[in-house]
Design an enzyme around this catalytic site. Sequence first.
Site, PDB file in Angstrom:
ATOM      1  N   CYS A  91       0.841  -1.183   0.000  1.00  0.00           N
ATOM      2  CA  CYS A  91       0.000   0.000   0.000  1.00  0.00           C
ATOM      3  C   CYS A  91       0.887   1.248   0.000  1.00  0.00           C
ATOM      4  O   CYS A  91       1.586   1.522   0.982  1.00  0.00           O
ATOM      5  CB  CYS A  91      -0.888  -0.077   1.238  1.00  0.00           C
ATOM      6  SG  CYS A  91      -1.886   1.355   1.406  1.00  0.00           S
ATOM      7  N   PRO A 139       8.077   1.271   5.412  1.00  0.00           N
ATOM      8  CA  PRO A 139       8.132  -0.178   5.214  1.00  0.00           C
ATOM      9  C   PRO A 139       8.438  -0.558   3.773  1.00  0.00           C
ATOM     10  O   PRO A 139       9.113  -1.562   3.517  1.00  0.00           O
ATOM     11  CB  PRO A 139       6.741  -0.666   5.623  1.00  0.00           C
ATOM     12  CG  PRO A 139       5.996   0.498   6.103  1.00  0.00           C
ATOM     13  CD  PRO A 139       6.813   1.727   5.999  1.00  0.00           C
ATOM     14  N   ASP A 140       7.973   0.264   2.811  1.00  0.00           N
ATOM     15  CA  ASP A 140       8.254  -0.033   1.394  1.00  0.00           C
ATOM     16  C   ASP A 140       9.758  -0.047   1.125  1.00  0.00           C
ATOM     17  O   ASP A 140      10.256  -0.816   0.306  1.00  0.00           O
ATOM     18  CB  ASP A 140       7.553   0.983   0.482  1.00  0.00           C
ATOM     19  CG  ASP A 140       7.912   2.432   0.805  1.00  0.00           C
ATOM     20  OD1 ASP A 140       8.087   2.772   2.001  1.00  0.00           O
ATOM     21  OD2 ASP A 140       8.037   3.239  -0.147  1.00  0.00           O
ATOM     22  N   THR A 197       3.405  25.773 -23.090  1.00  0.00           N
ATOM     23  CA  THR A 197       3.431  25.595 -21.628  1.00  0.00           C
ATOM     24  C   THR A 197       3.607  24.127 -21.240  1.00  0.00           C
ATOM     25  O   THR A 197       4.397  23.804 -20.344  1.00  0.00           O
ATOM     26  CB  THR A 197       2.120  26.147 -21.016  1.00  0.00           C
ATOM     27  OG1 THR A 197       1.938  27.472 -21.507  1.00  0.00           O
ATOM     28  CG2 THR A 197       2.158  26.156 -19.512  1.00  0.00           C
TER      29      THR A 197
HETATM   30  C1  PAZ Z   1       9.118   8.123   1.605  1.00  0.00           C
HETATM   31  C2  PAZ Z   1       7.734   7.500   1.501  1.00  0.00           C
HETATM   32  C3  PAZ Z   1       6.674   8.588   1.674  1.00  0.00           C
HETATM   33  C4  PAZ Z   1       7.577   6.850   0.115  1.00  0.00           C
HETATM   34  O1  PAZ Z   1       6.263   6.339  -0.002  1.00  0.00           O
HETATM   35  P1  PAZ Z   1       5.515   6.065  -1.398  1.00  0.00           P
HETATM   36  O2  PAZ Z   1       6.017   7.040  -2.388  1.00  0.00           O
HETATM   37  O3  PAZ Z   1       5.881   4.652  -1.789  1.00  0.00           O
HETATM   38  O4  PAZ Z   1       4.060   6.169  -1.116  1.00  0.00           O
HETATM   39  C5  PAZ Z   1       7.560   6.367   2.576  1.00  0.00           C
HETATM   40  O5  PAZ Z   1       8.599   5.434   2.438  1.00  0.00           O
HETATM   41  C6  PAZ Z   1       7.540   6.910   3.986  1.00  0.00           C
HETATM   42  O6  PAZ Z   1       6.544   7.385   4.452  1.00  0.00           O
HETATM   43  N1  PAZ Z   1       8.716   6.838   4.683  1.00  0.00           N
HETATM   44  C7  PAZ Z   1       8.857   7.238   6.063  1.00  0.00           C
HETATM   45  C8  PAZ Z   1      10.150   7.969   6.301  1.00  0.00           C
HETATM   46  C9  PAZ Z   1      11.416   7.209   5.919  1.00  0.00           C
HETATM   47  O7  PAZ Z   1      11.409   6.269   5.119  1.00  0.00           O
HETATM   48  O8  PAZ Z   1      12.482   7.581   6.447  1.00  0.00           O
HETATM   49  K     K Z   2       6.451   2.445  -3.132  1.00  0.00           K
END
Ligand code: PAZ
Ligand code: K
Length: 258
Positions: free
Chosen positions: A7, A108-109, A184
């Site tokens: 997600c 987490p991703d 543009t």
């Molecule tokens: C940097 C992100 C917003 C990327 O999320 P996404 O673009 O995959 O929705 C996500 O990994 C996040 O909320 N990270 C928390 C802070 C960190 O990774 O240090």
């Molecule tokens: K992602």
Amino acid sequence: MLLAIDCGNTNTVFSIWDGEKFLCTLRTSTHHARTADAYFTWYSTLVKHYGIEVDITEVIISSTVPRVVFNLRVFADRFFGCRPLVVGKPECLLPQQPRVDADTQIGPDRLVNTAGAYDRHGGNLIVVDFGTATTFDVVGDDGAYEGGVIAPGVNLSLEALHMAAAALPHVDIAKPEHVIGTNTVTCMQSGVFWGYVGLVREICAQIKSERDRDMMIVATGGLAALFQQNEALFDAYEEDLTMHGLTVIHRYNKENTP
Ligand SMILES: CC(C)(COP(=O)(O)O)[C@@H](O)C(=O)NCCC(=O)O
Ligand SMILES: [K+]
Ligand SMILES: Nc1ncnc2c1ncn2[C@@H]1O[C@H](COP(=O)(O)OP(=O)(O)O)[C@@H](O)[C@H]1O
């Protein structure tokens, strides 16, 4: 069979893993208010459409949006009778411990991308994920997440121009034919496309220079393909990297939880 759920801030992706391959991948927009019943209605309609008959017995979730996890937990419990593994929660083991400042909540991703990329390529990597944000994850020799970079996403950058400037329209990203735009839309596309090429090149070069060695660059996320086709910025492009990482973490937990 395993249902892997990734997600992100824009899209939520479900994939069914039979132990060897993904049987299908389903995508919906991310809404924190979507209920467990709504997830199931959407999921079961698509699974039926694809003619897939499977018995889901396990669920793993990675979510950059904490609020959606509650409904996804209810979904797993109500419809598959299982307690999902949630990446980033203390009960979910990681193959390697991240080396970051104390009390840092890493997305987490990014932990999942790290595990997936290390499993495929070994250590000493930069993973670039073109999502809502564009993230760069540095993977150490032993596969640990060692930090990285967070930059605004490609579409977010275009959207920010549209939101903040009265005369700038909503524009989809594309590689403009020329750097010098003559209207543009092509001016905006040029700014974001070439700005991004520069951003990716410079950040990867600086990471390698800070580490004082060459590193493999692995990219993921739908928009990575646009940049890879045109500029060869990465050593590999893997659309399913996050999903693969979820299967790696799931397997690790099965093998290491009594
Ligand atoms: C940097 C992100 C917003 C990327 O999320 P996404 O673009 O995959 O929705 C996500 O990994 C996040 O909320 N990270 C928390 C802070 C960190 O990774 O240090
Ligand atoms: K992602
Ligand atoms: N194949 C693609 N082509 C064009 N745009 C895409 C593609 N895949 C994703 N996007 C866009 O890229 C942005 C990030 O999407 P996504 O990778 O799903 O982000 P997240 O993981 O943060 O939810 C969104 O604006 C989405 O619409």
